[in-house]
Enzyme design. Structure first.
Site, PDB file in Angstrom:
ATOM      1  NE  ARG A 223      -4.266  -1.243   0.074  1.00  9.56           N
ATOM      2  CZ  ARG A 223      -4.473  -2.237  -0.800  1.00  9.56           C
ATOM      3  NH1 ARG A 223      -3.674  -2.613  -1.961  1.00  9.56           N
ATOM      4  NH2 ARG A 223      -5.419  -3.023  -0.915  1.00  9.56           N
ATOM      5  CG  HIS A 271      -3.447  -0.091  -6.867  1.00 15.08           C
ATOM      6  ND1 HIS A 271      -3.715   0.331  -5.678  1.00 15.08           N
ATOM      7  CD2 HIS A 271      -3.663  -1.532  -6.868  1.00 15.08           C
ATOM      8  CE1 HIS A 271      -4.101  -0.621  -5.001  1.00 15.08           C
ATOM      9  NE2 HIS A 271      -4.051  -1.917  -5.373  1.00 15.08           N
TER      10      HIS A 271
HETATM   11  P1  NDP Z   1      -2.063 -11.852   3.949  1.00 12.42           P
HETATM   12  O1  NDP Z   1      -2.875 -11.242   5.101  1.00 12.42           O
HETATM   13  O2  NDP Z   1      -2.613 -13.143   3.673  1.00 12.42           O
HETATM   14  O3  NDP Z   1      -0.631 -11.869   4.480  1.00 12.42           O
HETATM   15  C1  NDP Z   1       0.241 -10.714   5.236  1.00 12.42           C
HETATM   16  C2  NDP Z   1       1.461 -11.096   5.431  1.00 12.42           C
HETATM   17  O4  NDP Z   1       2.121  -9.933   6.011  1.00 12.42           O
HETATM   18  C3  NDP Z   1       1.655 -12.241   6.462  1.00 12.42           C
HETATM   19  O5  NDP Z   1       2.651 -13.073   6.306  1.00 12.42           O
HETATM   20  C4  NDP Z   1       1.804 -11.378   7.736  1.00 12.42           C
HETATM   21  O6  NDP Z   1       2.755 -12.345   8.825  1.00 12.42           O
HETATM   22  C5  NDP Z   1       2.832 -10.475   7.344  1.00 12.42           C
HETATM   23  N1  NDP Z   1       2.666  -9.254   8.331  1.00 12.42           N
HETATM   24  C6  NDP Z   1       1.710  -8.530   8.698  1.00 12.42           C
HETATM   25  N2  NDP Z   1       2.019  -7.644   9.580  1.00 12.42           N
HETATM   26  C7  NDP Z   1       3.289  -7.657   9.740  1.00 12.42           C
HETATM   27  C8  NDP Z   1       4.360  -7.134  10.443  1.00 12.42           C
HETATM   28  N3  NDP Z   1       4.024  -6.104  11.372  1.00 12.42           N
HETATM   29  N4  NDP Z   1       5.644  -7.577  10.356  1.00 12.42           N
HETATM   30  C9  NDP Z   1       5.991  -8.430   9.738  1.00 12.42           C
HETATM   31  N5  NDP Z   1       5.164  -9.161   8.884  1.00 12.42           N
HETATM   32  C10 NDP Z   1       3.849  -8.802   8.993  1.00 12.42           C
HETATM   33  O7  NDP Z   1      -2.216 -10.639   2.905  1.00 12.42           O
HETATM   34  P2  NDP Z   1      -2.173 -10.930   1.213  1.00 12.42           P
HETATM   35  O8  NDP Z   1      -0.714 -11.846   0.963  1.00 12.42           O
HETATM   36  O9  NDP Z   1      -3.395 -11.363   0.779  1.00 12.42           O
HETATM   37  O10 NDP Z   1      -1.938  -9.406   0.752  1.00 12.42           O
HETATM   38  C11 NDP Z   1      -0.868  -8.566   1.156  1.00 12.42           C
HETATM   39  C12 NDP Z   1      -1.136  -7.220   0.675  1.00 12.42           C
HETATM   40  O11 NDP Z   1      -0.984  -6.959  -0.624  1.00 12.42           O
HETATM   41  C13 NDP Z   1      -2.603  -6.777   0.884  1.00 12.42           C
HETATM   42  O12 NDP Z   1      -3.015  -6.214   2.309  1.00 12.42           O
HETATM   43  C14 NDP Z   1      -2.653  -5.497  -0.111  1.00 12.42           C
HETATM   44  O13 NDP Z   1      -2.231  -4.249   0.594  1.00 12.42           O
HETATM   45  C15 NDP Z   1      -1.476  -5.798  -1.093  1.00 12.42           C
HETATM   46  N6  NDP Z   1      -2.349  -6.090  -2.366  1.00 12.42           N
HETATM   47  C16 NDP Z   1      -1.829  -5.341  -3.461  1.00 12.42           C
HETATM   48  C17 NDP Z   1      -2.425  -5.316  -4.655  1.00 12.42           C
HETATM   49  C18 NDP Z   1      -1.665  -4.520  -5.865  1.00 12.42           C
HETATM   50  O14 NDP Z   1      -2.380  -4.949  -6.974  1.00 12.42           O
HETATM   51  N7  NDP Z   1      -0.902  -3.882  -5.760  1.00 12.42           N
HETATM   52  C19 NDP Z   1      -3.559  -6.523  -5.081  1.00 12.42           C
HETATM   53  C20 NDP Z   1      -3.683  -7.390  -3.921  1.00 12.42           C
HETATM   54  C21 NDP Z   1      -3.187  -7.147  -2.612  1.00 12.42           C
HETATM   55  P3  NDP Z   1       2.016 -13.604   9.348  1.00 12.42           P
HETATM   56  O15 NDP Z   1       1.980 -14.656   8.397  1.00 12.42           O
HETATM   57  O16 NDP Z   1       3.090 -13.890  10.288  1.00 12.42           O
HETATM   58  O17 NDP Z   1       0.771 -13.387   9.987  1.00 12.42           O
HETATM   59  C1  OXD Z   2      -6.325  -5.380  -3.277  1.00 11.97           C
HETATM   60  C2  OXD Z   2      -5.868  -4.456  -4.240  1.00 11.97           C
HETATM   61  O1  OXD Z   2      -6.043  -5.194  -2.012  1.00 11.97           O
HETATM   62  O2  OXD Z   2      -6.198  -4.490  -5.404  1.00 11.97           O
HETATM   63  O3  OXD Z   2      -6.711  -6.480  -3.796  1.00 11.97           O
HETATM   64  O4  OXD Z   2      -5.002  -3.507  -3.870  1.00 11.97           O
END
Ligand code: NDP
Ligand code: OXD
Length: 308
Positions: A223, A271
């Protein structure tokens, strides 16, 4: 009959109406700013209007139409309502493709070749094996975890950082605050796939870039608010970072006067790293409406104590 409100302050989500009705013809759909939204039991949201849930007395479920929920929960009074998000293997494949493109851009020195092209110079960058490139994934969830599992098959040296420890074959996993600097210290291409939470806001900053080996690169797909843009520009300017692929921005669309557009070595994408198919989004919302009706557990419910 369940009313689903399509809520966004920045986009018209009415394109989801036919897809939701195809998934469940009994649904009643209202699209913001139709005042009928305020009577809805389910909110399907992207960048929710401020203070909206407080005005919805019948609301029982907040559903993001995306993988991230930050812009659906930020500044809102959720009153303990469940929040769900979209999880889709094709979304993860799309992110894998995008990140692989970014990794190749830096590992195969396409960035240098493009700079040479602009200068009309024939320079052959030295090529190195994939194993010499350490790709470091911040976030090992649905998206980061998928990429971490795939990249070693192409020969890359892969490491990952998450909140909690785990084992992933052929991936060196670091966890928690104490694991952050050791993780960064060996990463050539840093990939951000974290969710936006109070703990991760501003995490891509001067201190983070300083902890990486000189000349590293960034691929940022989390983000916009993860990145301190001025720190990235300074790191590129000083040569600490060699370049960056940035897909997400604090202000989207990225304003025409933002210096990132023209920063040397920075690739700006709008994005677009990945996107769930809209029929998948609609079917996941309809599936959770059905769960709500029967009182069965919801799919892909977010842990609001963690914030993701
Ligand atoms: P998940 O919730 O499945 O995974 C999040 C990961 O981040 C987990 O491994 C978690 O650790 C880790 N995490 C969270 N907080 C911390 C922290 N404070 N320190 C270290 N690690 C942390 O999310 P997704 O993989 O589904 O998606 C991730 C992000 O990708 C979304 O929230 C969105 O912002 C972004 N996104 C962007 C898109 C784009 O087109 N640019 C499209 C889709 C998503 P743990 O496993 O230990 O809980
Ligand atoms: C999502 C994105 O979070 O599009 O799916 O960024």
């Amino acid at each position: 009959m369940t009313t689903v409100a399509l809520l966004s302050r920045s986009a018209n989500l009415d394109f989801l109406r036919p897809l939701l009705l195809a998934a469940d013809p009994t649904l009643d759909i209202a699209t913001w700013p139709d005042p009928r939204c305020l009577d809805a039991e389910v909110a399907a949201c992207w960048q929710s209007p401020p203070g909206i849930y407080e005005r919805m007395p019948n609301l029982r479920l907040v559903h993001s139409i995306a993988a991230g929920v930050d812009n659906v929960v930020a500044g809102q009074d959720l009153r303990g309502l469940p929040v769900c998000r979209v999880v889709d293997p094709l979304l993860a494949d799309g992110m894998l493709q995008f990140v692989l493109w970014g990794v190749l851009h830096f590992h195969r020195k396409i960035d240098q070749a493009m700079a040479s092209q602009r200068a009309r110079e024939w320079k052959r960058p030295l090529q190195t094996p994939a194993s010499s490139c350490n790709v470091g994934l911040m976030g090992l969830g649905e998206l980061g975890g998928h990429i971490a599992s795939f990249l070693p098959r192409l020969g890359y040296t892969v490491s990952g950082w998450a909140r909690s420890a785990r084992e992933i074959p052929d991936v060196e996993v670091f966890s928690g605050e104490e694991g952050f600097e050791p993780f960064l210290s060996q990463v050539d291409v840093l990939v951000c796939l974290l969710p936006l939470t109070p703990q991760t806001r501003g995490i891509l900053n001067a201190r983070t870039f300083a902890a990486m080996p000189e000349g590293g690169a960034l691929i940022h797909c989390g983000r916009g608010e993860h990145l301190v843009e001025a720190d990235l520009l300074a790191a590129i300017d000083s040569g600490r970072l060699r370049g960056a692929v940035i897909d997400v921005f604090e202000q989207e669309p990225l304003p025409p006067d933002n210096p990132l557009w023209n920063a040397p070595g920075v690739v700006v994408t709008p994005h677009m790293a990945t996107m769930a198919a809209f029929d998948v989004v609609a079917s996941q919302i309809a599936r959770n409406v059905a769960q709500l009706r029967t009182g069965e557990p919801l799919f892909n419910q977010v842990d609001m104590a963690r914030g993701y």
